[in-house]
Design an enzyme around this catalytic site. Structure first.
Site, PDB file in Angstrom:
ATOM      1  NE  ARG A 181      -3.848   0.346   2.224  1.00  0.00           N
ATOM      2  CZ  ARG A 181      -4.620   0.767   3.226  1.00  0.00           C
ATOM      3  NH1 ARG A 181      -4.676   0.064   4.351  1.00  0.00           N
ATOM      4  NH2 ARG A 181      -5.318   1.867   3.112  1.00  0.00           N
ATOM      5  CB  CYS A 240      -2.272   3.788   9.441  1.00  0.00           C
ATOM      6  SG  CYS A 240      -3.659   4.396  10.450  1.00  0.00           S
TER       7      CYS A 240
END
Length: 276
Positions: A181, A240
């Site tokens: 990611r 995050c």
């Protein structure tokens, strides 16, 4: 008096099980999380909903997918959940604390709650260790939570601060998402793949060993000490996807005996929706 660690082991929780001040909370997430809780949870645990209890969801462009609730609303939620200042709160989820367990821990720490721990290994490990399991709904009697504070007490920064940090050689932005990611190879949740400019990737999974348990405080201290040696704490920011999993690394840092740095709650979910 020995400082309480933020991580509690299954055998330690078993020893506490008759403590009248013990309050156990299950913070697993997902579309079926409440029905899964009703089927099976640790004995005496109460379900906490990430979306309604630990966030006030609005437009992800302004605050990300899981922005913090207003401080006063969270204080009311704690009373609704049956937590008071004397409660020994133990939190678990089904993702080794990386789901919403660590987020709830961070929020309780940030309102000044003293006695809060996350269960090492979460639901699966506790079940494997023969911790008593129950089913059905469960609630604690409502209380009134009295905080000494009027606002969050752990450091945070916001999107404009992060923008400044991307251009500050004395600052570091830490992205705890998995490397695929971070690299923009895959993005299962947010609209855009990639990462904040100049962010470093320290995946939260590196906090855990091969059994899904937190590495020892010494190992974690060694893992992060170079980062903390090089930068002032006020210049270190963790994020995050939506400000939930980043708390896993903040929990690991606290477990390692290091100071808790800034949390960027909006995280990639907010940053990626703004043309910066």
């Amino acid at each position: 008096m020995k400082k309480q660690l933020p991580i509690i082991e299954v055998n330690e929780l078993l020893e506490l099980s008759e403590n009248p001040n013990l309050k156990i909370f299950d913070v697993r997430t997902g579309p079926d999380s409440k029905s899964e809780f009703d089927k099976k949870h640790l004995k005496n645990a109460v379900y906490v909903d990430l979306n309604s209890d630990l966030a006030e969801i609005d437009n992800p462009k302004n605050g990300g997918r899981h922005p913090l609730p207003k401080f006063e609303n969270f204080i009311k939620t704690l009373g609704k959940l049956g937590i008071d200042k004397d409660s020994h709160v133990v939190i678990y989820d089904d993702k080794n604390g990386a789901n919403a367990g660590a987020r709830f821990w961070w929020m309780l720490k940030a309102v000044g709650h003293k006695n809060v721990q996350v269960l090492n290994g979460g639901l699966q490990f506790a079940e494997n260790q023969n911790y008593p399991i129950a089913s059905g709904e469960n609630y604690y009697p409502k209380t009134e939570y009295i905080s000494d504070y009027k606002d969050w007490q752990l450091p945070q920064i916001w999107i404009d601060d992060v923008k400044n940090a991307t251009q500050d050689s004395d600052a570091v932005i830490v992205d705890v998402r998995e490397s695929q990611r971070y690299q923009g190879i895959t993005e299962p949740i947010d609209l855009v793949a990639g990462h904040i400019p100049n962010a470093k990737n320290f995946p939260f999974s590196d906090n855990l060993d091969e059994n899904g348990l937190f590495k020892s405080p010494e190992t974690l201290r060694n893992l992060y000490s170079e980062l903390f040696k090089q930068y002032d704490k006020s210049k270190i920011t963790f994020h995050c996807g939506s400000g939930v999993t980043a708390c896993h690394s903040l929990l690991a840092l606290d477990y390692a005996g290091l100071e808790i740095p800034n949390l960027y709650v909006g995280s990639w979910s907010e940053w990626s929706r703004n043309e910066i």
